[in-house]
Design a protein around this motif. Structure first.
Motif, mmCIF file in Angstrom:
data_model
loop_
_atom_site.group_PDB
_atom_site.id
_atom_site.type_symbol
_atom_site.label_atom_id
_atom_site.label_comp_id
_atom_site.label_asym_id
_atom_site.label_seq_id
_atom_site.Cartn_x
_atom_site.Cartn_y
_atom_site.Cartn_z
ATOM 1 N N CYS A 20 135.163 -5.575 -18.754
ATOM 2 C CA CYS A 20 134.246 -4.462 -19.015
ATOM 3 C C CYS A 20 132.812 -4.971 -19.086
ATOM 4 C CB CYS A 20 134.645 -3.756 -20.309
ATOM 5 S SG CYS A 20 133.640 -2.329 -20.671
ATOM 6 N N LYS A 21 132.161 -5.053 -17.954
ATOM 7 C CA LYS A 21 130.801 -5.588 -17.943
ATOM 8 C C LYS A 21 129.800 -4.631 -18.581
ATOM 9 C CE LYS A 21 130.332 -4.155 -13.073
ATOM 10 N NZ LYS A 21 129.995 -4.626 -11.716
ATOM 11 N N GLN A 22 130.151 -3.336 -18.681
ATOM 12 C CA GLN A 22 129.243 -2.376 -19.319
ATOM 13 C C GLN A 22 128.966 -2.734 -20.770
ATOM 14 O OE1 GLN A 22 132.105 -1.737 -17.727
ATOM 15 N NE2 GLN A 22 132.221 0.370 -16.996
ATOM 16 N N LEU A 23 129.939 -3.351 -21.428
ATOM 17 C CA LEU A 23 129.807 -3.672 -22.850
ATOM 18 C C LEU A 23 129.561 -5.158 -23.095
ATOM 19 C CD1 LEU A 23 132.602 -1.400 -24.374
ATOM 20 C CD2 LEU A 23 130.181 -0.884 -23.974
ATOM 21 N N ALA A 24 129.286 -5.910 -22.035
ATOM 22 C CA ALA A 24 129.018 -7.337 -22.197
ATOM 23 C C ALA A 24 127.690 -7.528 -22.935
ATOM 24 C CB ALA A 24 128.955 -8.020 -20.832
ATOM 25 N N PRO A 25 127.659 -8.364 -23.971
ATOM 26 C CA PRO A 25 126.404 -8.594 -24.708
ATOM 27 C C PRO A 25 125.443 -9.444 -23.883
ATOM 28 C CG PRO A 25 128.145 -9.992 -25.568
ATOM 29 C CD PRO A 25 128.793 -9.104 -24.546
ATOM 30 N N VAL A 26 124.224 -8.941 -23.692
ATOM 31 C CA VAL A 26 123.229 -9.672 -22.904
ATOM 32 C C VAL A 26 121.934 -9.887 -23.664
ATOM 33 C CG1 VAL A 26 124.166 -8.854 -20.702
ATOM 34 C CG2 VAL A 26 122.331 -7.560 -21.818
ATOM 35 N N GLY A 27 121.681 -9.097 -24.706
ATOM 36 C CA GLY A 27 120.426 -9.176 -25.440
ATOM 37 C C GLY A 27 120.453 -10.193 -26.559
ATOM 38 N N PRO A 28 119.300 -10.462 -27.164
ATOM 39 C CA PRO A 28 119.206 -11.480 -28.226
ATOM 40 C C PRO A 28 120.029 -11.137 -29.453
ATOM 41 C CG PRO A 28 117.170 -10.209 -28.068
ATOM 42 C CD PRO A 28 117.993 -9.860 -26.871
ATOM 43 N N ASN A 29 120.311 -9.877 -29.663
ATOM 44 C CA ASN A 29 121.130 -9.460 -30.795
ATOM 45 C C ASN A 29 122.429 -8.813 -30.333
ATOM 46 O OD1 ASN A 29 119.212 -10.224 -32.877
ATOM 47 N ND2 ASN A 29 117.966 -8.512 -32.144
ATOM 48 N N GLY A 30 122.888 -9.224 -29.141
ATOM 49 C CA GLY A 30 124.142 -8.703 -28.622
ATOM 50 C C GLY A 30 124.038 -7.365 -27.939
ATOM 51 N N GLN A 31 122.811 -6.907 -27.613
ATOM 52 C CA GLN A 31 122.663 -5.623 -26.943
ATOM 53 C C GLN A 31 123.273 -5.665 -25.545
ATOM 54 O OE1 GLN A 31 120.075 -7.466 -28.148
ATOM 55 N NE2 GLN A 31 118.544 -6.159 -29.165
ATOM 56 N N THR A 32 123.752 -4.522 -25.114
ATOM 57 C CA THR A 32 124.282 -4.365 -23.761
ATOM 58 C C THR A 32 123.183 -3.855 -22.844
ATOM 59 O OG1 THR A 32 124.941 -2.064 -24.139
ATOM 60 C CG2 THR A 32 126.544 -3.787 -24.718
ATOM 61 N N SER A 252 119.654 -14.794 -19.477
ATOM 62 C CA SER A 252 118.376 -15.498 -19.341
ATOM 63 C C SER A 252 117.262 -14.545 -18.948
ATOM 64 C CB SER A 252 118.508 -16.614 -18.292
ATOM 65 O OG SER A 252 119.459 -17.572 -18.688
ATOM 66 N N LEU A 253 117.565 -13.612 -18.050
ATOM 67 C CA LEU A 253 116.568 -12.621 -17.636
ATOM 68 C C LEU A 253 116.151 -11.727 -18.792
ATOM 69 C CD1 LEU A 253 117.702 -11.309 -14.137
ATOM 70 C CD2 LEU A 253 115.577 -12.477 -14.683
ATOM 71 N N VAL A 254 117.134 -11.250 -19.543
ATOM 72 C CA VAL A 254 116.836 -10.367 -20.667
ATOM 73 C C VAL A 254 115.990 -11.100 -21.704
ATOM 74 C CG1 VAL A 254 117.857 -9.138 -22.622
ATOM 75 C CG2 VAL A 254 118.823 -8.858 -20.342
ATOM 76 N N ALA A 255 116.282 -12.380 -21.930
ATOM 77 C CA ALA A 255 115.514 -13.142 -22.907
ATOM 78 C C ALA A 255 114.041 -13.223 -22.515
ATOM 79 C CB ALA A 255 116.094 -14.541 -23.048
#
Length: 262
Positions: A20-32, A252-255
């Motif tokens: 489920c890539k929609q819910l994969a954490p990508v942000g600094p605080n686990g945001q999707t 890395s991009l989101v960071a």
């Protein structure tokens, strides 16, 4: 007046990603990516966010959004858009994917589009490709006077040897594509006149097991002269999660691009 509602398509099964890539954490605080898209949509002026998903995906924690479920009997982004019809109503609306990181300029262009007809956001191909060279799907946009789209073709794009190569859906032939070629990442501003046309496309494919894809249907409607679509080129990168190794690239991009998200 531009679009008031943004529809986020989050019902995909992530077969190439393996989950489920929609819910994969990508942000600094686990945001999707969905959470980042909601924040960008609000800043661009969208008043309503509608998320189309599957019943088994729990996104009830997302604030101030309307959640609708796509029928499990039909697959693809066209049925997903249609699932949002009651929530959106008869007004212009935007559409994006839940697994892509769009630049703020894309949200602004979608929110401000007031016609005539429909619009699709266009990105330079090179600005949409991941670091691994594995195939991804993009909509190849050919434009004419005034940015009007004259042809839209869904294609599998591969990067190798420093160049890009496209194989259009339904074709076995691969052809080189320029890095500045405008492509769609499934970000649309649609007028309510599209509803009966999308419904007819699903009805016509009721016996087919394949996914009914929005770029493919819009390309067919363009070919038949049944829709008017303008390409809105925007600057900046637009990256998506397709393969498992894309997740670290996205983080890395989101960071860099979204260091603080409130």
């Amino acid at each position: 007046m531009g679009a008031c509602s943004l529809v986020i398509l989050a019902a995909g099964r992530g077969q190439r990603f393996g989950g489920c890539k929609q819910l994969a954490p990508v942000g600094p605080n686990g945001q999707t990516l969905i959470e980042h898209a909601i924040a960008d949509a609000r800043r661009a002026g969208f008043e309503r966010v509608v998320i189309v998903t599957r019943p088994e995906l729990d996104i009830s924690h997302l604030p101030s959004v309307e959640i609708v479920h796509q029928s499990p009997s039909v697959f693809g982004t066209v049925p997903a858009v249609l699932a949002a019809r009651r929530a959106v109503g008869d007004e212009p609306f935007g559409v994006i994917n839940a697994d892509d990181l769009y630049p703020p300029s894309a949200f602004a262009a979608l929110a401000s589009w007031a016609g005539p007809g429909h619009a699709v956001i266009g990105f330079a191909l090179a600005a949409t490709m991941g670091p691994n060279g594995r195939p991804v799907n993009r909509g190849l946009c050919e434009t004419g006077a005034g940015g009007r789209v004259v042809r839209l073709a869904e294609a599998s794009i591969t990067e190798r040897g420093g160049g890009f190569f496209a194989r259009e859906v339904g074709s076995s032939r691969e052809q080189p594509v320029a890095e500045e070629q405008l492509v769609s990442m499934n970000a649309w501003a649609l007028a309510p006149t599209i509803w009966p046309q999308l419904a007819a496309a699903v009805a016509a494919r009721s016996d087919e097991p394949r996914e009914i894809l929005l770029p493919v249907v819009m390309g067919e409607l363009l070919g038949a002269g049944a829709v008017d679509v303008t390409c809105l080129p925007v600057t900046g990168a637009c990256r998506g999660i397709t393969w498992p190794e894309d997740l670290e690239m996205m983080r890395s991009l989101v960071a860099v691009l979204r260091p603080v998200q409130r």
